[in-house]
Design an enzyme around this catalytic site. Structure first.
Site, PDB file in Angstrom:
ATOM      1  CE  LYS A 224      -3.914  -2.257   0.456  1.00 47.96           C
ATOM      2  NZ  LYS A 224      -5.053  -2.138  -0.478  1.00 47.96           N
ATOM      3  CG  ASP A 252      -4.013  -0.716  -3.648  1.00 50.12           C
ATOM      4  OD1 ASP A 252      -4.495   0.332  -4.125  1.00 50.12           O
ATOM      5  OD2 ASP A 252      -4.705  -1.613  -3.137  1.00 50.12           O
ATOM      6  CD  GLU A 278      -4.922  -2.747  -6.506  1.00 53.07           C
ATOM      7  OE1 GLU A 278      -3.954  -3.535  -6.580  1.00 53.07           O
ATOM      8  OE2 GLU A 278      -5.915  -2.964  -5.787  1.00 53.07           O
ATOM      9  CD  GLU A 305     -10.003  -2.191  -4.130  1.00 52.41           C
ATOM     10  OE1 GLU A 305      -8.828  -2.511  -4.361  1.00 52.41           O
ATOM     11  OE2 GLU A 305     -10.455  -2.083  -2.983  1.00 52.41           O
ATOM     12  CG  ASP A 328     -15.175  -6.559  -5.309  1.00 53.41           C
ATOM     13  OD1 ASP A 328     -14.311  -6.262  -4.483  1.00 53.41           O
ATOM     14  OD2 ASP A 328     -16.289  -7.005  -4.986  1.00 53.41           O
ATOM     15  CG  HIS A 355     -10.569  -6.150  -4.493  1.00 49.85           C
ATOM     16  ND1 HIS A 355     -11.773  -6.079  -3.824  1.00 49.85           N
ATOM     17  CD2 HIS A 355      -9.627  -5.707  -3.637  1.00 49.85           C
ATOM     18  CE1 HIS A 355     -11.565  -5.582  -2.613  1.00 49.85           C
ATOM     19  NE2 HIS A 355     -10.286  -5.349  -2.467  1.00 49.85           N
ATOM     20  N   GLY A 357      -9.539 -10.439  -0.573  1.00 47.34           N
ATOM     21  CA  GLY A 357      -9.361  -9.990   0.806  1.00 47.34           C
ATOM     22  C   GLY A 357     -10.721  -9.744   1.416  1.00 47.34           C
ATOM     23  CD  GLU A 386      -5.864  -7.909  -3.023  1.00 43.23           C
ATOM     24  OE1 GLU A 386      -6.896  -7.561  -3.644  1.00 43.23           O
ATOM     25  OE2 GLU A 386      -5.178  -7.131  -2.335  1.00 43.23           O
TER      26      GLU A 386
END
Lengths: 446, 446
Positions: A224, A252, A278, A305, A328, A355, A357, A386
């Protein structure tokens, strides 16, 4: 006497929240303190086979109740419907939900209401796959291409993709599908991991987790960025040093930059050989992404996403705005709209790296990518899903990653079902976890 | 002892619905049976001056409860806040609402959650204008340009408009503002009417209402199209015959067409000399609007009532996709975001013709256009505000149109306050109107 057809007899919603903000898990430049949550739906029937349909929208805490209310607003479209008819043709329901002549105003096809549509449709697909006795990816991969085309709403897409062209793509995708299915069951589908790179991690933790990721077989990690520029440079240096030159390092920015800033910042980080940048700017800014992409090559531009529907993806592709499409599973209108998005990506030959998580996103998206590999794009080249290693213990059919690859789910359904005890414990605000926390807060000195 | 500063002590929401579907009022190709509704908010304070802040999101029936829930989710951002501070700087609240680190996921900046942000901010502006003793348009027109710039969130806009450029535009807009204000008070602001053109109207009713519109001084009427192509041709012929060659005839397709179809259909109707084609395709499709505009000139392309935030408008303008920008008072994040949109329109020199009708939209948007005329664009050339002559009786400071012009509102505030009896009677589902209808439905034979 003929037996009455089985019907949907239950439409039950749950407001489920996990206290992820207590760690720094999930922290990024735009989302410092998420409580990963699910507005969760269970469809039950009187078919007597015990099969339920589970679906959900993912949120990050506050507002999960609004998301639940939006799902509830769709109740009358589903409750009482014949199960067989619904499962044989979710596409008709998809159009009915998107076109509800009053609810449509609340989007159209975006935000809370559209995510609710996705949750309902994904629950129907979960039920359909369970009744078919197949994991969703396999149900889709085995389906008649013409039927798959019938499941897609081509409205506002035909300047980029027609039903006839979609049929061609799906027929082409069948060549060699048996071999690819065998390879998939053998090797799994490539994954990358975001777990090392949250903004809240110390450099030492970043180094340790990044090295662990390489040892675990991942060929790509994600970091990130987008808060303090000097921190970004330092953390990229730390991460690149930890993984060496041969591992892909994705960045990202979580929408933090304006267009010009995105270009400057990405160029500043180019010395660390990032694989992609991203969400460099607003997820709505198709033209902005195109300008950034033109300026930061060879660094790739990835987004999706927060792209709210197929029309946004159509434009990102038509404008040449992205190198990597990140669908997503629960942002858009469910499996049906993701079929449209996978078809668009195939038509424009842009790799899809979903995407994941959050809550349950890994569980869901693997089905979409595996279908794409077996029966549509036919390749995993530059494609990777991911992976974030948290909250999987709450799912009955959790995502499993081995040697940097998602293993193939084999249980019937869409893997959306949560463990009943997890639902009960984390229901907000009266589940055992939240009730105890509220009591503790009330006892603590002010 | 110093007196404690006045605070916001009440944050009360109402689910208000009008049974407009019982007539064909409001019917168009996408929305056949709207029940025009408002998710309505009242802010009260302990200032002792009796001033309240009223704001609302407009919906068309089902889902108004979801919209109310979204407004409720913002309660803690406002309740208990010092009134003076809030009214002196709504921009800080605007950023706090858009950036709520958990609620942001539900958009970002789109759909139900963003409309809720708009309702809250508009209520604050209503309160601020009442406390200032000015109608909102006058408060804005009198405000320091630098302060106005501080009210705008330029994030994701700076590739098209910087704060410095916005300040230039606002300073330029001050030249001659006193003369324009006098002219505005004398003549009002140009209006056009949609009342003749609803899809549900018979040809005879269309003719009668179109002729009446001309007699009433309107220079433009609007006709809904986009359902049956042959009907569209017939109704355009009827309308043009009714108004003659000198009245502008705007067409509104309400998103029904794909790009290629929009081009074909608009060209088919070109013989009736339409002034603009409105919402020819998906409101998300910037590139599609650009393609349509290039193909149907000299017919103008208009859109905006469903454009969900400033980033979409930025792109519509940068891409040369529209001739007419139709902002909406309650779709985006309130007055603050509409300031950004008016500034973008001024920068690109594209006329703004706001969307109105619905519930209370005419009441609100006139303030924005009048500010723009007096203190920003400085002109009404090719600018006109939509007018629909229904539901005004429910507002305390209703929109008034005379001789084809909106008269200037003079009461302090943003004209958002509804008549208390209307709120009580139309609250869903327990207000007197809906309770009686439910009772009647239950008594009627199945």
């Amino acid at each position: 006497m003929p037996t009455a057809p089985a019907r949907v007899t239950g439409f039950t919603t749950h407001d489920i929240r996990f206290p992820t903000s207590e760690e720094s898990t999930g922290s990024d430049a735009m989302n410092p303190d998420p409580d990963y949550s699910a507005a969760y739906l269970v469809l039950s029937t009187d078919a007597g086979d015990g099969a339920e349909g589970h679906g959900f929208a993912f949120t990050i805490g506050r507002g999960n109740d609004v998301q639940v209310a939006a799902i509830e607003a769709l109740r009358d479209h589903v409750l009482g419907r014949p199960v067989e008819e619904l499962c044989a043709d979710p596409g008709t329901l998809a159009r009915a939900l998107a076109d509800d002549s009053q609810l449509r105003w609340l989007g159209p096809e975006k935000g809370v209401m559209h995510m609710a549509v996705g949750a309902v449709l994904n629950a129907v697909w979960d039920l359909a796959a369970k009744r078919a006795g197949k994991p969703l990816w396999k149900l889709l991969a085995d389906a008649d291409p013409a039927w798959l085309v019938s499941q897609v709403d081509f409205r506002h897409l035909t300047d980029a993709l027609t039903p006839a062209r979609a049929l061609e793509l799906l027929r082409r995708g069948r060549h060699g599908s048996a071999e690819r299915e065998a390879a998939l069951r053998e090797r799994g589908y490539p994954a990358y991991t975001t777990s090392p790179g949250w903004l809240g991690h110390s450099d030492a933790r970043l180094t340790r987790l990044a090295r662990q990721a390489v040892a675990d077989g991942f060929g790509q990690i994600k970091l990130k960025v987008g808060a303090d520029p000097a921190d970004d440079v330092r953390r990229c240096r730390v991460a690149r040093a930890a993984v060496g030159p041969d591992i892909r390092l994705a960045l990202d920015a979580n929408q933090r930059w304006d267009v010009a800033e995105a270009i400057v910042r990405t160029r500043e980080l180019a010395e660390f050989d990032p694989y992609w940048i991203e969400e460099p700017t607003s997820p709505d800014d198709v033209l902005g992404h195109a300008a950034i992409r033109a300026a930061v090559a060879p660094v790739r531009v990835a987004t999706g996403e927060h792209a709210h529907n197929r029309v946004v993806f159509k434009q990102l592709l038509k404008a040449g705005a992205i190198d990597v499409l990140q669908l997503d599973a629960v942002r858009v209108g469910g499996v049906n709209e993701n079929l449209a998005i996978l078809l668009l990506a195939a038509e424009f030959d842009v790799p899809v790296c979903p995407h994941a998580g959050g809550v349950g996103l890994c569980e869901l998206v693997r089905h979409l990518s595996m279908f794409d590999y077996v029966a549509l794009s036919g390749t995993t080249r530059d494609r990777t899903i991911e992976y974030v290693d948290h909250l999987h213990e709450h799912f009955l059919d959790p995502a499993v990653v081995r040697d940097g690859h998602y293993t193939v789910p084999t249980a019937p359904g869409f893997s959306a079902a949560m463990v009943p005890e997890s639902i009960a414990r984390h229901t907000y605000p009266h589940g055992a976890y939240w009730a105890a926390r509220t009591a503790a807060d009330e006892e603590a000195p002010a």
